[in-house]
Design a protein around this motif. Structure first.
Motif, mmCIF file in Angstrom:
data_model
loop_
_atom_site.group_PDB
_atom_site.id
_atom_site.type_symbol
_atom_site.label_atom_id
_atom_site.label_comp_id
_atom_site.label_asym_id
_atom_site.label_seq_id
_atom_site.Cartn_x
_atom_site.Cartn_y
_atom_site.Cartn_z
ATOM 1 N N GLU A 43 0.822 -1.199 0.000
ATOM 2 C CA GLU A 43 0.000 0.000 0.000
ATOM 3 C C GLU A 43 0.864 1.260 0.000
ATOM 4 O O GLU A 43 2.057 1.220 0.292
ATOM 5 N N SER A 44 0.236 2.396 -0.278
ATOM 6 C CA SER A 44 0.933 3.680 -0.192
ATOM 7 C C SER A 44 1.456 3.875 1.222
ATOM 8 O O SER A 44 0.762 3.587 2.196
ATOM 9 N N GLU A 182 6.242 2.964 -9.765
ATOM 10 C CA GLU A 182 4.826 3.130 -10.139
ATOM 11 C C GLU A 182 4.704 3.692 -11.563
ATOM 12 O O GLU A 182 4.071 4.731 -11.789
ATOM 13 N N HIS A 215 1.656 -0.722 -6.221
ATOM 14 C CA HIS A 215 0.710 -1.142 -5.178
ATOM 15 C C HIS A 215 -0.256 -2.189 -5.710
ATOM 16 O O HIS A 215 -1.103 -2.683 -4.976
#
Length: 338
Positions: A43-44, A182, A215
């Motif tokens: 996750e972030s 990302e 993610h």
């Protein structure tokens, strides 16, 4: 067995604010071999990008503290290397594709000039040779009319095309390692697939090793050789892609998989979200950081952080459920035993 190209050993990175310390990376360990793709997922705020930028020495100096650890690239510790040595390694040996190409590209400079500038930094080439090489790189990443597009500015490209330009710049000097942070987040699904396919094709042609940060486990399903799952600044599970997808050992990994859409199934499968929110890395309690969100928490989870349990084949997990002293009836459905 050959030495890995890159080894990250017990890396601890903190950010110091006015009144608190944010422990962004806490004891991260992994290695990368030549030509291999390692995906780092979570996750972030889990520490993925901080880990990547630590390798590149791109974290802000004024509030960053590497408290412990080593990052060994081809026998050299990048954390103790001089700035001059790091500048020689960036771009030529290790390159990075950033999450938002609009912020990593100079909006006031033509695309061709930006690529040529990078080439001339690391190679002794003429302006014409640089222009020819820049056009070749744009062709390589699938940008049509490459010679003409050298004179275009970043805003004249779509999001997907800007990301292709970013990849072209990163690969221009034939690096041994490409870190992609990302790279498909802001792109639609079709363009995502094209970018990932492009990176896979580039890897086959150049032999570049890749660290892919995301993610989304779905992004790495057909690309990664190994997957490291991060949570609260730690790697809590690492293994071959098939081990992570088909034999997850950690409840968090299982939660990530259950929250993924499954488009290839003939029936509707409900998504199961992970309850709660990630912990505040400035206020970490003792024990396992996932304990407050885990549906299978035991008493020990609140007091002691589990150690990494190693299994054959390189699959490792940090979870009390996998401890030999834990009754196996406590294991949740879908989680195996190391």
């Amino acid at each position: 067995m050959a030495e890995p190209m890159l080894s990250v050993e017990n890396l601890h990175v903190s950010f110091q604010t006015k009144d608190k310390e944010v422990r962004a990376v806490r004891g991260v360990n992994f290695s990368l071999n030549k030509g291999e793709t390692l995906a780092i997922v979570g996750e972030s705020g889990s520490g993925k990008s901080v880990t990547a930028k630590s390798i590149m020495r791109l974290l802000p100096k004024h509030n960053t503290k590497v408290k412990e650890g080593r990052i060994i690239y081809e026998g050299r510790d990048l954390l103790t290397a001089s700035i001059r040595d790091i500048q020689k390694i960036r771009g030529s040996d290790i390159s990075m594709v950033f999450q938002d190409p609009m912020t990593s590209l100079n909006p006031t400079m033509k695309i061709g000039k930006q690529i040529i500038e990078g080439l001339k930094t690391y190679q002794s080439i003429s302006k014409q040779e640089g222009k020819t090489k820049a056009a070749e790189m744009l062709k390589l990443v699938g940008i049509p009319n490459a010679e003409e597009r050298l004179d275009a500015y970043p805003h004249q490209f779509s999001g997907g095309m800007r990301q292709r330009v970013g990849i072209a710049m990163a690969l221009a000097c034939n690096p041994n390692l490409l870190i992609a942070d990302e790279p498909t987040t802001a792109l639609d699904v079709t363009i995502q697939a094209q970018i990932l396919e492009l990176m896979t094709d580039m890897q086959k042609k150049t032999g570049t090793a890749i660290i892919l940060i995301t993610h989304d486990l779905g992004v790495v399903a057909n690309m990664a050789d190994r997957i490291a799952v991060m949570y609260a600044g730690e790697i809590i599970e690492i293994g071959r892609a098939e081990e992570i997808f088909y034999k997850p050992q950690h409840p968090y990994t299982l939660g990530l998989l259950q929250s993924m859409p499954k488009p290839h199934t003939s029936r509707t499968v409900p998504l199961i979200p992970i309850p709660g929110t990630p912990p505040d890395l400035a206020k970490l309690e003792r024990g396992c950081p996932f304990a407050p969100r885990c549906p299978h928490t035991m008493k020990v989870c609140h007091y002691f952080n589990p150690e990494m349990q190693h299994a054959s084949g390189g699959h490792s997990v940090s979870c009390w459920l996998q401890d030999k002293r834990t009754p196996k009836e406590n294991l949740p459905a879908g989680v195996g035993v190391v």
